[in-house]
Write a protein that holds these residues in place. Sequence first.
Motif, mmCIF file in Angstrom:
data_model
loop_
_atom_site.group_PDB
_atom_site.id
_atom_site.type_symbol
_atom_site.label_atom_id
_atom_site.label_comp_id
_atom_site.label_asym_id
_atom_site.label_seq_id
_atom_site.Cartn_x
_atom_site.Cartn_y
_atom_site.Cartn_z
ATOM 1 N N VAL A 32 2.049 1.548 1.605
ATOM 2 C CA VAL A 32 1.405 2.578 2.419
ATOM 3 C C VAL A 32 0.550 3.494 1.557
ATOM 4 O O VAL A 32 0.754 3.628 0.350
ATOM 5 C CB VAL A 32 2.441 3.417 3.192
ATOM 6 C CG1 VAL A 32 3.280 2.529 4.106
ATOM 7 C CG2 VAL A 32 3.340 4.185 2.235
ATOM 8 N N ALA A 33 -0.409 4.127 2.210
ATOM 9 C CA ALA A 33 -1.184 5.171 1.555
ATOM 10 C C ALA A 33 -0.349 6.443 1.451
ATOM 11 O O ALA A 33 0.458 6.743 2.332
ATOM 12 C CB ALA A 33 -2.474 5.446 2.326
ATOM 13 N N ALA A 50 -5.506 11.769 -1.403
ATOM 14 C CA ALA A 50 -4.842 10.596 -0.858
ATOM 15 C C ALA A 50 -5.143 9.393 -1.727
ATOM 16 O O ALA A 50 -6.193 9.329 -2.389
ATOM 17 C CB ALA A 50 -5.292 10.331 0.577
ATOM 18 N N ILE A 51 -4.223 8.450 -1.721
ATOM 19 C CA ILE A 51 -4.403 7.216 -2.468
ATOM 20 C C ILE A 51 -3.860 6.065 -1.636
ATOM 21 O O ILE A 51 -2.761 6.135 -1.091
ATOM 22 C CB ILE A 51 -3.725 7.298 -3.860
ATOM 23 C CG1 ILE A 51 -3.991 6.031 -4.669
ATOM 24 C CG2 ILE A 51 -2.227 7.577 -3.729
ATOM 25 C CD1 ILE A 51 -3.617 6.174 -6.145
ATOM 26 N N THR A 52 -4.638 5.008 -1.518
ATOM 27 C CA THR A 52 -4.223 3.852 -0.745
ATOM 28 C C THR A 52 -3.270 2.992 -1.548
ATOM 29 O O THR A 52 -3.059 3.192 -2.745
ATOM 30 C CB THR A 52 -5.427 3.014 -0.318
ATOM 31 O OG1 THR A 52 -5.998 2.385 -1.477
ATOM 32 C CG2 THR A 52 -6.492 3.864 0.368
ATOM 33 N N SER A 53 -2.690 2.004 -0.867
ATOM 34 C CA SER A 53 -1.803 1.078 -1.556
ATOM 35 C C SER A 53 -2.518 0.332 -2.669
ATOM 36 O O SER A 53 -1.882 -0.097 -3.638
ATOM 37 C CB SER A 53 -1.199 0.084 -0.555
ATOM 38 O OG SER A 53 -2.214 -0.677 0.082
ATOM 39 N N LYS A 56 -7.266 3.201 -4.087
ATOM 40 C CA LYS A 56 -8.470 3.946 -3.740
ATOM 41 C C LYS A 56 -8.104 5.389 -3.443
ATOM 42 O O LYS A 56 -7.151 5.653 -2.715
ATOM 43 C CB LYS A 56 -9.152 3.320 -2.531
ATOM 44 C CG LYS A 56 -10.439 4.009 -2.122
ATOM 45 C CD LYS A 56 -11.072 3.337 -0.923
ATOM 46 C CE LYS A 56 -12.343 4.037 -0.493
ATOM 47 N NZ LYS A 56 -12.946 3.403 0.699
ATOM 48 N N THR A 57 -8.868 6.337 -3.995
ATOM 49 C CA THR A 57 -8.546 7.751 -3.864
ATOM 50 C C THR A 57 -9.616 8.502 -3.098
ATOM 51 O O THR A 57 -10.789 8.131 -3.098
ATOM 52 C CB THR A 57 -8.372 8.401 -5.241
ATOM 53 O OG1 THR A 57 -9.578 8.264 -5.999
ATOM 54 C CG2 THR A 57 -7.228 7.749 -6.002
ATOM 55 N N ASN A 58 -9.184 9.576 -2.449
ATOM 56 C CA ASN A 58 -10.069 10.509 -1.778
ATOM 57 C C ASN A 58 -9.538 11.913 -1.994
ATOM 58 O O ASN A 58 -8.332 12.115 -2.085
ATOM 59 C CB ASN A 58 -10.176 10.209 -0.284
ATOM 60 C CG ASN A 58 -11.015 8.990 0.012
ATOM 61 O OD1 ASN A 58 -12.224 9.010 -0.188
ATOM 62 N ND2 ASN A 58 -10.378 7.933 0.488
ATOM 63 N N ASP A 98 -0.212 8.836 4.452
ATOM 64 C CA ASP A 98 -1.528 9.173 4.954
ATOM 65 C C ASP A 98 -1.933 8.079 5.934
ATOM 66 O O ASP A 98 -2.198 6.953 5.500
ATOM 67 C CB ASP A 98 -2.546 9.292 3.818
ATOM 68 C CG ASP A 98 -3.945 9.572 4.323
ATOM 69 O OD1 ASP A 98 -4.088 10.147 5.424
ATOM 70 O OD2 ASP A 98 -4.911 9.222 3.602
#
Length: 115
Positions: A32-33, A50-53, A56-58, A98
Amino acid sequence: QVQLVESGGGLVQAEGSLRLSCAASGSIFSLVAVGWYRQAPGKQRELVAAITSGGKTNYADSVKGRFTISRDNAKNTAYLQMNSLKPEDTAVYYCNADPPAQRYWGQGTQVTVSS
């Protein structure tokens, strides 16, 4: 059910740094993110990073260039490295999925930045 425990908060002077950790007890952490959220008194809780599995970051515009989110799936842990802290960063910081799941909110960790 997933349980999340935040740690690493504290008092720091402006321009200082803190590293927050989020330890997850669930078995699906790597799938999960993950997001770091914060809530200041009288303010709504907001997503700051946030960071995806897949890694990838935002970031919220207010922290971009100063904060770095990361994760170690082998340790079921997410991190938030906070540099160049400002008094307006003062808040309780939480981790969650997220998008967040209401039942996952924990106690958070207090970050206080003095000027």
